[in-house]
Design an enzyme around this catalytic site. Structure first.
Site, PDB file in Angstrom:
ATOM      1  CG  LEU A  50     -44.113  22.198  63.917  1.00 35.40           C
ATOM      2  CD1 LEU A  50     -43.811  23.248  62.878  1.00 35.40           C
ATOM      3  CD2 LEU A  50     -45.166  21.226  63.401  1.00 35.40           C
TER       4      LEU A  50
ATOM      5  CG  HIS B  71     -31.879  19.600  55.565  1.00 37.62           C
ATOM      6  ND1 HIS B  71     -32.347  20.612  56.371  1.00 37.62           N
ATOM      7  CD2 HIS B  71     -31.723  18.521  56.362  1.00 37.62           C
ATOM      8  CE1 HIS B  71     -32.473  20.151  57.605  1.00 37.62           C
ATOM      9  NE2 HIS B  71     -32.102  18.888  57.632  1.00 37.62           N
TER      10      HIS B  71
ATOM     11  CB  SER C  57     -37.561  16.116  62.403  1.00 39.36           C
ATOM     12  OG  SER C  57     -36.725  15.255  61.687  1.00 39.36           O
ATOM     13  CB  SER C  58     -39.185  11.944  59.225  1.00 35.86           C
ATOM     14  OG  SER C  58     -38.172  12.591  58.499  1.00 35.86           O
ATOM     15  CB  CYS C  59     -34.316  12.448  62.045  1.00 42.65           C
ATOM     16  SG  CYS C  59     -34.356  13.790  63.191  1.00 42.65           S
TER      17      CYS C  59
ATOM     18  N   GLY D 188     -37.699  31.400  60.473  1.00 42.51           N
ATOM     19  CA  GLY D 188     -37.188  30.206  59.786  1.00 42.51           C
ATOM     20  C   GLY D 188     -38.081  29.828  58.609  1.00 42.51           C
ATOM     21  CG  MET D 189     -38.392  26.743  54.775  1.00 41.20           C
ATOM     22  SD  MET D 189     -37.522  25.471  53.838  1.00 41.20           S
ATOM     23  CE  MET D 189     -37.481  24.100  54.983  1.00 41.20           C
TER      24      MET D 189
ATOM     25  CE1 TYR E 156     -33.879  19.486  64.959  1.00 44.13           C
ATOM     26  CE2 TYR E 156     -34.598  17.521  63.804  1.00 44.13           C
ATOM     27  CZ  TYR E 156     -34.767  18.854  64.116  1.00 44.13           C
ATOM     28  OH  TYR E 156     -35.828  19.542  63.595  1.00 44.13           O
TER      29      TYR E 156
ATOM     30  CD1 TRP F  82     -21.306  16.206  49.468  1.00 43.15           C
ATOM     31  CD2 TRP F  82     -22.446  16.425  51.396  1.00 43.15           C
ATOM     32  NE1 TRP F  82     -20.969  17.419  50.024  1.00 43.15           N
ATOM     33  CE2 TRP F  82     -21.645  17.576  51.201  1.00 43.15           C
ATOM     34  CE3 TRP F  82     -23.241  16.338  52.527  1.00 43.15           C
ATOM     35  CZ2 TRP F  82     -21.640  18.632  52.122  1.00 43.15           C
ATOM     36  CZ3 TRP F  82     -23.236  17.385  53.444  1.00 43.15           C
ATOM     37  CH2 TRP F  82     -22.441  18.516  53.241  1.00 43.15           C
TER      38      TRP F  82
ATOM     39  CE  LYS G  34     -37.247  19.604  66.706  1.00 41.96           C
ATOM     40  NZ  LYS G  34     -38.111  20.769  66.966  1.00 41.96           N
TER      41      LYS G  34
ATOM     42  CE  LYS H 195     -23.411  19.966  46.548  1.00 39.58           C
ATOM     43  NZ  LYS H 195     -22.695  18.901  47.252  1.00 39.58           N
TER      44      LYS H 195
HETATM   45  P1  GDP Z   1     -30.846  13.635  56.284  1.00 42.31           P
HETATM   46  O1  GDP Z   1     -32.174  13.341  55.649  1.00 42.31           O
HETATM   47  O2  GDP Z   1     -30.934  13.860  57.756  1.00 42.31           O
HETATM   48  O3  GDP Z   1     -29.815  12.582  55.935  1.00 42.31           O
HETATM   49  O4  GDP Z   1     -30.344  15.061  55.759  1.00 42.31           O
HETATM   50  P2  GDP Z   1     -29.716  15.721  54.451  1.00 42.31           P
HETATM   51  O5  GDP Z   1     -30.781  16.438  53.712  1.00 42.31           O
HETATM   52  O6  GDP Z   1     -28.560  16.561  54.900  1.00 42.31           O
HETATM   53  O7  GDP Z   1     -29.117  14.545  53.537  1.00 42.31           O
HETATM   54  C1  GDP Z   1     -29.933  13.665  52.795  1.00 42.31           C
HETATM   55  C2  GDP Z   1     -29.065  12.835  51.858  1.00 42.31           C
HETATM   56  O8  GDP Z   1     -28.583  13.648  50.789  1.00 42.31           O
HETATM   57  C3  GDP Z   1     -27.818  12.203  52.488  1.00 42.31           C
HETATM   58  O9  GDP Z   1     -27.662  10.897  51.949  1.00 42.31           O
HETATM   59  C4  GDP Z   1     -26.697  13.107  51.990  1.00 42.31           C
HETATM   60  O10 GDP Z   1     -25.422  12.468  51.924  1.00 42.31           O
HETATM   61  C5  GDP Z   1     -27.206  13.403  50.577  1.00 42.31           C
HETATM   62  N1  GDP Z   1     -26.562  14.572  49.951  1.00 42.31           N
HETATM   63  C6  GDP Z   1     -26.020  14.591  48.686  1.00 42.31           C
HETATM   64  N2  GDP Z   1     -25.441  15.774  48.439  1.00 42.31           N
HETATM   65  C7  GDP Z   1     -25.652  16.542  49.542  1.00 42.31           C
HETATM   66  C8  GDP Z   1     -25.264  17.866  49.876  1.00 42.31           C
HETATM   67  O11 GDP Z   1     -24.627  18.601  49.119  1.00 42.31           O
HETATM   68  N3  GDP Z   1     -25.673  18.324  51.116  1.00 42.31           N
HETATM   69  C9  GDP Z   1     -26.391  17.542  51.975  1.00 42.31           C
HETATM   70  N4  GDP Z   1     -26.770  18.055  53.163  1.00 42.31           N
HETATM   71  N5  GDP Z   1     -26.734  16.267  51.702  1.00 42.31           N
HETATM   72  C10 GDP Z   1     -26.357  15.777  50.492  1.00 42.31           C
END
Ligand code: GDP
Length: 320
Positions: free
Chosen positions: A113, A187, A115-117, A22-23, A144, A210, A148, A195
């Site tokens: 390890l 993520h 996560s902050s969540c 993994g990363m 998740y 998003w 953790k 994108k």
């Molecule tokens: P989180 O930290 O657990 O919420 O994980 P993410 O990294 O998936 O998302 C972080 C934030 O980025 C959220 O508010 C998502 O809606 C936003 N976001 C914007 N565009 C994207 C996308 O294309 N993919 C993901 N995963 N998140 C996105």
């Protein structure tokens, strides 16, 4: 950074980085190349970490002296919501099997390890370690998070009951080379890099982001995280889990603009407000880590540039 004498020496030790494909596991393995230790590894086709007796047998045979527990089922906001059973079950099994087997064979030191969540959705910011279990979790990733939190508690429980030197580190949102760039499960940083690159290549007018763009996150480049994790393995031994973060936050809107700059995309941003925002702000308080003598080195622009370069290389040479 002040040089400190390690309380646990890695040199000459047999070390297993669980999750080395993994990363984070790869970054820890790269970091350990400087430590003069013997790295052992096992692929997922040989050992399914969710199977207790297989894990116990493999560990009894290979007898690692120290373990970095970086194996986990991970994913972005959409993956967490789509596969709650996988995120809870797989992570509970992986960590329970490895931690218990580590105790059975007398592993000298284990770094778990998380996560902050793990922290409550409405935790005061920046989030200190003491916020754990003080409120309700963010629903988009509670499966998740619960797994953790159980991992932290397992490490504490084995330390209390058996004196095991098991410690836990909670990294913030990480990114870097070997991240998952699949748009459905990734993520935000790898998703936006992929994108934005596609939008540039197609000559699109705008990039789809998003959510509202207002949530704020604290991002850390994976090599920085690995350096911190290896440092803690050498210098830290306590039941208190420790935050690992950059200690600075950025909004998703600002992050999107930065990625557009790095990639060289000049179109606009199109916020898809029907997609989830997740927790409004996640920023870790890293005072405890700083007090131990560690600080992040790689800034966000530099880390994103490195990650984008790696992504382009992968597109050019997918088999490397
Ligand atoms: P989180 O930290 O657990 O919420 O994980 P993410 O990294 O998936 O998302 C972080 C934030 O980025 C959220 O508010 C998502 O809606 C936003 N976001 C914007 N565009 C994207 C996308 O294309 N993919 C993901 N995963 N998140 C996105």
């Amino acid at each position: 950074m002040t040089e400190r004498v390690p309380s646990y020496r890695l040199a000459g030790k047999r070390i297993w980085v669980a999750g080395s494909s993994g990363m984070v596991g790869r970054a820890i393995s790269r970091q350990l190349e400087n430590e003069n230790c013997e790295l052992i590894s096992v692929g997922r086709e040989r050992l399914d970490l969710r199977r207790q007796s297989d894990v116990e047998d493999w560990m009894a045979e290979t007898r690692p002296q120290a373990i970095f527990l970086a194996a986990a089922k991970v994913g972005g906001i959409m993956a967490n919501q789509t596969f709650p059973a996988d995120f809870l079950y797989d992570n509970l099994m992986i960590e329970s099997n490895i931690i218990h087997a580590a105790h059975r064979i007398g592993v000298e030191k284990l770094m778990f390890l998380g996560s902050s969540c793990i922290y409550p959705r409405n935790a005061a910011q920046p989030i200190t370690e003491d916020a754990l279990l003080t409120g309700a979790l963010e629903p988009s990733n509670e499966w998740y998070a619960i797994a953790k939190i159980a991992g932290i508690k397992l490490c504490q429980a084995y330390r209390r009951q058996f004196g095991s030197d098991f410690v836990s580190a909670m990294p913030t949102n990480l990114y870097g080379e070997h991240d998952n760039f699949d748009l459905q499960t990734s993520h935000v940083i790898p998703a936006l890099i992929a994108k934005t690159h596609a939008a540039k290549t197609k000559g699109a007018a705008a990039l789809d982001v998003w959510g509202t763009g207002t949530p704020r996150r604290d991002f850390l480049y994976v090599d920085d995280a690995a350096a911190a994790i290896v440092y803690l393995m050498q210098h830290y031994s306590d039941e208190q889990h420790l935050n690992v973060g950059a200690g600075r936050d950025i909004s998703i809107g600002e992050l999107s603009a930065l990625i557009c700059e790095v990639v060289g995309f000049q179109g606009g941003l199109n916020f898809l407000t029907d997609k989830p925002d997740g927790t409004p702000l996640k920023k870790l308080d890293t005072s405890r880590l700083s007090a131990l003598g560690w600080q992040a080195r790689i800034g966000l622009r530099e880390g994103i540039t490195r990650t984008y370069d790696w992504y382009c290389e992968q597109l050019a040479n997918p088999n490397r």
